[in-house]
Design an enzyme around this catalytic site. Structure first.
Site, PDB file in Angstrom:
ATOM      1  CE  LYS A 144      -3.797   2.183   2.621  1.00 54.77           C
ATOM      2  NZ  LYS A 144      -4.729   2.044   3.763  1.00 54.77           N
ATOM      3  CB  SER A 175      -8.063   4.032   2.800  1.00 53.68           C
ATOM      4  OG  SER A 175      -7.237   3.342   3.723  1.00 53.68           O
ATOM      5  CB  SER A 203      -8.461   1.093   5.579  1.00 55.32           C
ATOM      6  OG  SER A 203      -9.185   2.269   5.387  1.00 55.32           O
TER       7      SER A 203
END
Ligand code: GLN
Length: 488
Positions: free
Chosen positions: A74, A149, A173
């Site tokens: 990420k 997210s 998330s």
């Protein structure tokens, strides 16, 4: 090959049926051919250099379980070689001088980095639409959001662009995008994974974790990414553990708490049906269902949306065009430079949170909002302890939905921040309490649009009960095949 689990890929590598270089090339080609916008930075040469080093280790018998296995990170974890943007214009060309602790740990284990994954700006969002670099598409239905997210992480694993990915969870998330993309993800107990080099959103909530196809793979990844780190002041000092140690335990006698607040009016009928179907499957595996109550669940939304912005407003003050980040081209004086740089560098949702956060921390409002939220945060944690802790505990794990609906259409909630916040109802309380929680695929919604839309089952446990969560999830995945389904 791209369909295999990490565990299976590892076996292929160890048996020299495939090389790390071949494997990395295969995934790089899949990434290059994909139109999901899941990746923000891919650099073939860097990846292949890591793969080559892994092949040397594999040849020299100095390889571990993850050596040569490709993963993606990420874009909230800083990396020395790949750019790190946190999904923001603020960090458009930022290259970190060091690797995040998690990245260091994976590099040491010999994993091969495929690139950096799209996410909501500074991890603020539930749909990935807050990324400055555009939304990620859900591989099951490209007109749907992937969740957020960590939308890039979940979409990449679902589309088989990477066998596994790192992600972070501040209020859901990891679990929510895993749920909406039909993959498996776990957020461990707060403090298990070092936050060093994980760009801060809300420090008392932020926690790293893996997204993969199976619970077993998540266990292998947690083995690599957890551990004490003196550079993170809230890192927990605990002995190393093997998170895969209990995978094969029977679920006979397991007590599953089913909170009534997770099955109220806001829950879509198709999500409820899939989740109830999973609960029935667990009964077949020998578990019993216990009705429980987590009465403060509803308050988790206002509490989280006071505390997280408060911490964010402080954490994001470093992005001022001087210490870090984008600097406006034209300005009159210093104050004007700060204002213009931050106005240009941050997106709307980030600005909204900075405003809310500064407001609830300001003199005269601190007691009414921030302090009050902290007190209710404690009560939320106590709700869970009544259910999960002590000799008279009601259950061993808690289960329910992750998200009240399946993935919604891209663009559907972009003008309505509150509608986005409300969709976090089932994930926020776990984060506020610091408990481990995971999502596993358990079915699909009714009403196919341009493709199916997956449903995730949430499994919550007491502090440090990750091995049990993974055991429970693994047993379900031995009995069902939802986790093996793939988008068209
Ligand atoms: N959707 C939540 C938010 O917007 C949670 C995000 C997260 O866990 N990073 O803050």
């Amino acid at each position: 090959m791209h369909k295999l689990t990490l565990k299976e890929l590892s076996a292929q590598l160890q048996a020299r049926k495939i090389s790390a270089t071949e494997l990395a090339t295969l995934f790089l080609d899949r990434i290059a051919a994909s139109d999901l916008n899941a990746f923000l930075h891919v650099d073939r040469d860097l990846t292949l250099a890591q793969a080559k080093a892994a092949d040397v280790r594999l040849a020299g018998n100095d390889a571990g379980a993850l050596t040569g296995v490709p993963i993606a990170h990420k874009d909230i974890f800083v990396t020395r070689d790949w750019r790190t943007t946190a999904g923001s214009r603020m960090l458009q060309n930022y290259v970190s001088p060091f690797d995040a602790a998690v990245v260091e740990q994976f590099n040491a284990a010999g994993t091969v980095t495929l690139g950096k994954l799209n996410c909501d700006e500074f991890a603020m969002g539930s749909s990935n639409e807050n990324s400055f670099y555009g939304a990620v598409r859900n591989p099951w239905d490209k007109t749907a959001i992937p969740g957020g997210s960590s939308g890039g992480s979940a979409a990449a694993v679902a589309a088989r662009l990477a066998p596994a990915a790192t992600a972070t969870d501040t209020g859901g998330s990891i679990r929510q995008p895993a749920s909406l993309c039909g993959v498996t993800g776990i957020k461990p107990t707060y403090g298990s994974v070092s936050r060093y080099g994980m760009i801060a959103f809300a420090s008392s909530l932020d926690q790293g974790g893996p997204i993969a196809k199976t619970a077993e793979d998540c266990g292998l990844l947690l083995n690599a990414m957890t551990g004490f780190d003196e550079r993170d002041s809230t890192s927990l000092q605990r002995p190393k553990e093997d998170f895969t140690r209990s995978l094969n335990q029977s679920l006979q006698g397991l007590r599953i708490g089913v909170p009534k607040e997770f099955f109220g009016a806001g829950l879509a009928a198709d999500v409820e049906a899939a989740v109830r179907g999973a609960l029935a499957e667990f009964e077949k595996l020998g578990a019993t269902l216990v009705d429980i109550s987590l009465p403060k669940t509803e308050l988790s939304i206002p509490v989280y949306y006071v505390i997280a912005p408060a911490e964010a407003s402080s954490n994001l003050s470093r992005f001022d065009g001087v210490r870090y980040g984008h600097r406006a081209a034209d300005y009159k004086d210093l104050a004007d430079m700060y204002k213009k740089s931050r106005a240009e560098g941050f997106g709307d949702e980030v600005k909204r949170r900075i405003l809310v956060g500064s407001y609830v921390l300001s003199h005269g409002y601190y007691d009414a909002y921030y302090l009050q939220a902290q007190k209710i945060r404690r009560l939320i944690a106590e709700d869970f302890q009544r259910a999960l802790a002590g000799a008279d505990r009601l259950c061993d794990v808690i289960m329910g939905p992750v998200s009240p609906t399946v993935a919604w259409d891209l663009g559907d909630k972009t003008d309505d921040p509150v509608a986005n916040y409300l969709a976090d109802i089932f994930t926020l309380s776990t984060s506020l309490a610091g408990l481990p929680g995971m999502s596993i695929p358990c079915g699909f919604g009714q009403g196919e649009k341009n493709g199916k839309r997956p449903v995730g089952l949430q499994i919550i446990g007491n502090y440090f009960d990750e091995a049990r969560l993974l055991n429970v999830a693994h047993q379900f995945q031995q009995a069902t095949d939802w986790h093996l389904r793939e988008p068209a």
